[in-house]
Structures are given as C-alpha cells and as structure tokens.
Design an enzyme around this catalytic site. Structure first.
Site, mmCIF file in Angstrom:
data_model
loop_
_atom_site.group_PDB
_atom_site.id
_atom_site.type_symbol
_atom_site.label_atom_id
_atom_site.label_comp_id
_atom_site.label_asym_id
_atom_site.label_seq_id
_atom_site.Cartn_x
_atom_site.Cartn_y
_atom_site.Cartn_z
ATOM 1 N N ILE A 1 0.864 -1.189 0.000
ATOM 2 C CA ILE A 1 0.000 0.000 0.000
ATOM 3 C C ILE A 1 0.896 1.233 0.000
ATOM 4 O O ILE A 1 1.736 1.405 0.889
ATOM 5 C CB ILE A 1 -0.929 0.016 1.222
ATOM 6 N N GLU B 1 1.824 -3.455 5.855
ATOM 7 C CA GLU B 1 0.948 -3.027 4.764
ATOM 8 C C GLU B 1 1.225 -3.826 3.495
ATOM 9 O O GLU B 1 0.905 -3.397 2.391
ATOM 10 C CB GLU B 1 1.122 -1.525 4.494
#
Length: 623
Positions: free
Chosen positions: A267, A312
């Site tokens: 991300i 992430e």
C-alpha cells in the site's frame, strides 16, 4: 398363578420404578450414541464426499433407508416381541430415530418426505382400528404442525435448546397423549402415557443439549482455526500459512510442471496515512484494501489466494493460472483499489497499490527465488512513481511521471474561496521535507528560502494560470532588507501576465519593523500576511500588527481547541470588531481532512480555507 404377584401383573401394568429408571437410562445412552454415529454419516455424505456426488447420493439414500428402517423396526420389536409396558423403550427409540432425522441440514423436500412416510406409517400403526376417533385427527394435526415447523425453521431450531425441546415436545405429546386404549400391543393408561412420554423427552433433551454443545465446540474450533490460519485484522490468510502454502505450491509446480506466480503488493505511503490520520484509520484502510482485493479475486476463476505478509504488505499466489489471466486479475485488483475511497470513522481515505509480479522459472531452487524477483519488481514499481504494476522488468503503467529523489523541495498549495464553489484565489509557496526515519513528507511552518529561489519557482507556477496571486515566505531579516521590495516589484513588472505578490511573515515579527517597512511594500502593490497565528493567543497581541497587514492565517486545530463548539456570538463580534476596521482577510489553514473542513465551514462559517484536504500537492516520490 396368583394375580397379586408382581410377576403376574408385569405385562399389563406400567413399569415398576427401578425398571422405568433403567429404561430411561438406556434411552439416554441410545440417543447419545445414535446422535454421534448419525452425524458422522451426515458429515460423510454432505462434506467429505462433496466432490463425489454419486457416492454422496448413495450415502444419503442409505441414511433415509436406515432411519426409516431402524425407526419402524424398533416399533415392530416393541409391538411383537414385548408385552405392554416392557416395549415402551423400543416404541420411543423408533419414534426418536424417525423424528430426529428431520433435523438434517441440506436435505431436499423429497428426502424429508420419505422420512415423513416412515413417521406416518408408525402413526397409523398405533391408531389402527381407531381412525374414526377425533383424537386421531387431533394427533395428526399436532404432528403436522411439529414437522411443518421443523421443515421451515430447522436452522433456527437445530442448535437452540429450548426451541428444539419445544417442537419435539409437541410431537411427543401429540403421539403419546392421544393414543387409543389399545395401541400396537400397549394398553394405554395414564401411567403408561407418563412413562412413555418421559422416555421420549429424555432423548429429546439429551439431543438438544448435545447438539448445542457440539455446535459451540465446533464454533470454538472454527474460531481457533480462523485465528491460526487468517490474519485477525484483514481476514487475509496469515504469514505463517503463506510459508506453509507456498512451499507446498512450489514443490507441486516443480514436480508437475505447473505455472506458479506471486504478486507482491504494498500500500503506497501507508506510513503517511498512519501518521496523518492515526493508526485506527490506518487499520480501517488495511481492512478495506484487503476486502477490495478479496472481492475482486472472487470475480475471477482460477486458484489464487490472498495473504497478509507484513504490515501493509500482501501477496497473491496464483497456481496454474496462465500468464494472460494472471495479468488480467492483477490489473483488476490494482484498479479496484485505486477506484475505492475507504471510509474510516469521520475520514474518507484514498489508497493506491504498488505491485511486483514474478513467475516460476525452471532454475528456481526454492520459492524464495520467485519471491525475490517479485520483490525486485515491486521496487521497480515504486521507482516508477508508485501506483504501478511491474511484471518481470516491465512496468505496465509506465505512462506515469517519474520523479527524482529529493529530501527537500518546493511545492505550492491553494487557498480557496468557499463562497465561489472552491475557486482558487491564491497559491502559497511551501517547503516539503522528507523524513527518512518515518517515510513521510512534512511541511515545516517556519523556514527560510532565498528570495530568488522562490521567485524562480513562482515563475514556473504562473504558467499554470489558475490564479495570479502568489504568497511567498520572508523572514524578518529578508523583510527588512531595503532591496527586497524593489526586487519583488521588478519581478512583477517583468512577467508577461499580471501577478500579485503577498509576502508572508511569522507572527513573531516585531511591530516596529512592520510599521517601518509595510509602507514600502504597499507602495509597490505587494500585500502582507501574518502566518502561524494561534487562536488561543490573546487578540491584544495581534491587534497592534493589524494596521500593517492585509490578511492573517489561523491554524484550524488551534481554532478547534479554542472554540470546540464554534464561535459564540460575543466571540464573533470580538473578532469582527477587531479585524473589520483594518479590512484584514481571515484564512483558516491546515485543513487536513474532512473533519477539519466540516468544522471550518459548518461551525466557523469561514470563507477562505487552505490545506491538504482541498489540495494534495504532487510530491517527489522516493524509489
């Protein structure tokens, strides 16, 4: 024989108490054992043989035959072998077998109907010769209501103790209390009814409790398995399962010559999201991204699994999926996340993905060799500006603008007028600095830049053309320099298009300096603004500076702390009465998110706003 002897009355009267309790115990044990074995057979038919439909249907047919056969057979044993109360146990076992199997999950209407035929046969057997009695019709109605409720509400009844007991009690009462005087070898008396119904209810109660307990145990095991196999936050498969699965996938692919592909996903700027909005919002973004990816994967055929492999970081592993299909799926996942706006409390957050993809090569000795190439491709996606997909060494969306690495850079941010549909009324020159330790850009409120550097940037900025008012920062020393107003005026006069400059000074600038220098700037058409104004500071500190400035900027967060529910009427009058005589514009800056924007517009009724929420500057990207 002496008819008063207990042995002589054994066949016509109710069971004596010890024998009654013995049969209650036997029925209890029978119900427990039958439930256990029958559920194993159900598991075989509906779960273990789910991929073998022919075998599954054979087992289901055997289940019907066994339940109807055992149920009616036990009734026949109670009728033909034993006399009167001695057969109670067998009649109840038969009734229990026939009625318990009506709870089966997943059976069709005709499977249910065949079981009902078995019950109807036993029911008719016990009322044989007495079908004209109203009690027979009443018993049929009671049984019909019971089996009807079971058919329509099996899911709600199966594992709920009191519902289960209630429905089966209706069936048992309909059976035992409405039998004729002579029924299938029984002479029905009130004590016989009590003993027969009690045995049936013992089996009903033990069944209800056993099913509910087993259900709780099953749910607990499922929860434990979920915790062991899936990430508790995102519901993607866990990193531990990822290591187990990819080892197995790699060995199978090498042995069978199958395709194996891994997509490494990150991300973009997730640490900035955490720092800017907080970790709770960051968690919601993680959940939203994982859910979006999983939803998109379900739209595509093939064997692919999503794993959360880091904070992430996610991975998708494709097994025996063609290169073309894999590329289609990865692109769809990337686009789906890019289109989403994730709701996190009061915030709306946009996220993008950088993806690197690698496929198994014959020379790979272990799965880590595949993943290393995927990770290198992910690095290339980041180097190409993030929000990109790289397969091998080819970045698919390489139309994106590449930016150089920078630790300090100039950017601009808009000031908007909320009363004219968000029209840009000014642009402010700002400095952004990259913090390596935190992987984020920050915007220092105080900085010093050479005037020529800012003017060169403003010259490029004017080519955008959406406003001719530009705000640049000066230190007090720069402001006092006798050459500064003339340099700024010369810049304005040399531009091919109109331009209006506003110099921004920190609130700490001395009043005497403002009084001495402001006239020189104003004579050259240059306005003056005060920045870094804290609403919690007394107006008395601000008021001496107002005659020499044209606008001031107040941070949204300081206003919220000072006026959490908005400006009271006396506060409004105080600010208006202080600023109005000097015609000073009021700008609220540091509008970071939708909550700030709502507070500034709805609560404070501010006109001029500025901040990250309205204008997210394109910052230099790091590889």
């Amino acid at each position: 024989m002496d008819m008063t002897h207990p042995a002589a009355t054994f066949g016509t009267g109710p069971l004596n108490t010890p024998l009654w309790f013995a049969q209650l115990l036997i029925t209890f044990m029978f119900a427990t054992g039958f439930i256990s074995y029958y559920r194993r057979v159900w598991q075989l038919a509906f779960v273990l043989l789910a991929d073998k439909p022919v075998m599954a249907w054979l087992v289901r047919a055997l289940m019907i035959g066994a339940s109807v056969g055992i149920g009616t057979g036990l009734h026949m044993v109670g009728w033909l072998v034993f006399t009167n109360a001695t057969g109670l146990m067998f009649h109840n076992m038969g009734l229990f077998v026939l009625t318990f199997t009506l709870l089966d999950k997943g059976i069709t209407w005709w499977e249910y109907g065949l079981r009902l035929l078995g019950i109807a046969d036993v029911w008719a057997m016990h009322h044989m010769g007495y079908f004209d009695r109203p009690q027979f019709l009443l018993s049929v109605v009671g049984a019909g209501i019971g089996v009807g409720v079971l058919w329509h509400f099996r899911e709600q009844i199966r594992f709920t103790v009191w519902r289960h007991i209630g429905v089966y009690t209706l069936i048992g009462v309909s059976f035992w209390t409405l039998l004729p005087r002579h029924s299938a070898g029984l002479v029905i008396t009130p004590p016989i009814i009590v003993q027969g119904l009690s045995m049936y209810l013992v089996m009903v109660v033990v069944t209800a409790i056993t099913l509910a307990r087993d259900r709780q145990l099953e749910q607990r095991n499922q929860t434990n398995a979920q915790l062991a196999h899936y990430d508790s936050l995102t519901n993607a498969k866990s990193a531990a399962i990822y290591r187990r699965d990819v080892t197995r996938f790699f060995q199978a692919a090498h042995a069978g010559g199958h395709q194996l592909t891994v997509a490494a996903i990150d991300i973009d700027h997730f640490k900035q999201i955490n720092d800017h909005y907080g970790h709770l919002v960051g968690d919601e973004v993680l959940i939203g991204v994982a859910k979006t990816i999983a939803t998109e994967l379900r739209r595509h055929q093939g064997q692919h699994s999503l794993y959360r492999t880091g904070g992430e970081e996610f991975s998708i592993v494709f097994v025996d999926v063609s290169h073309g299909d894999m590329q289609t799926i990865v692109t769809a996942v990337w686009a789906a996340v890019q289109k989403q706006h994730f709701e996190a409390g009061d915030y709306t957050v946009h996220a993008t993905l950088s993806i690197g993809v690698a496929e198994l090569q014959p020379s790979d000795q272990r799965f880590d060799d595949v993943y290393a190439r995927a990770d290198a491709s992910l690095y290339q996606s980041k180097h190409n500006g993030r929000n990109a997909i790289t397969i091998g060494d080819r970045t698919l969306n390489n139309h994106m603008k590449k930016h150089v690495m920078a630790t300090r850079t100039l950017i601009s941010q808009d000031v908007i007028d909320t009363q004219t549909a968000g029209k840009v009324v000014a642009k402010e020159v700002l400095v952004a600095r990259y913090e390596y330790d935190h992987d984020r850009w920050n915007f220092p409120s105080r900085f010093m830049l050479p005037i020529d550097v800012q003017l060169n940037y403003i010259r490029d900025l004017l080519t955008i053309g959406d406003t001719d008012q530009i705000m640049l920062h000066l230190t007090q020393r720069q402001f006092e320099d006798v050459d500064t107003p003339e340099r700024l005026l010369a810049f304005v006069q040399n531009q091919p298009q109109p331009v209006h400059l506003v110099v921004e000074l920190d609130l700490s600038v001395q009043v005497r300096v403002l009084a001495a220098e402001a006239p020189r700037y104003r004579r050259n058409g240059i306005q003056i603004a005060l920045v870094n104004v804290d609403a919690r500071q007394p107006l008395a500190q601000l008021e001496p500076r107002l005659p020499y400035i044209d606008s001031l900027k107040v941070a949204c967060n300081s206003l919220r702390k000072q006026y959490p529910v908005g400006l009271a009427q006396h506060d409004t009058h105080r600010w208006r009465d202080t600023l109005a005589p000097y015609h000073v514009s009021f700008i609220i800056n540091e509008i970071e998110n939708s909550v700030d924007a709502d507070f500034a517009q709805r609560v404070l009724h501010a006109r001029y706003l500025q901040g990250y929420y309205f204008d997210r500057p394109e910052l230099p990207r790091l590889a």
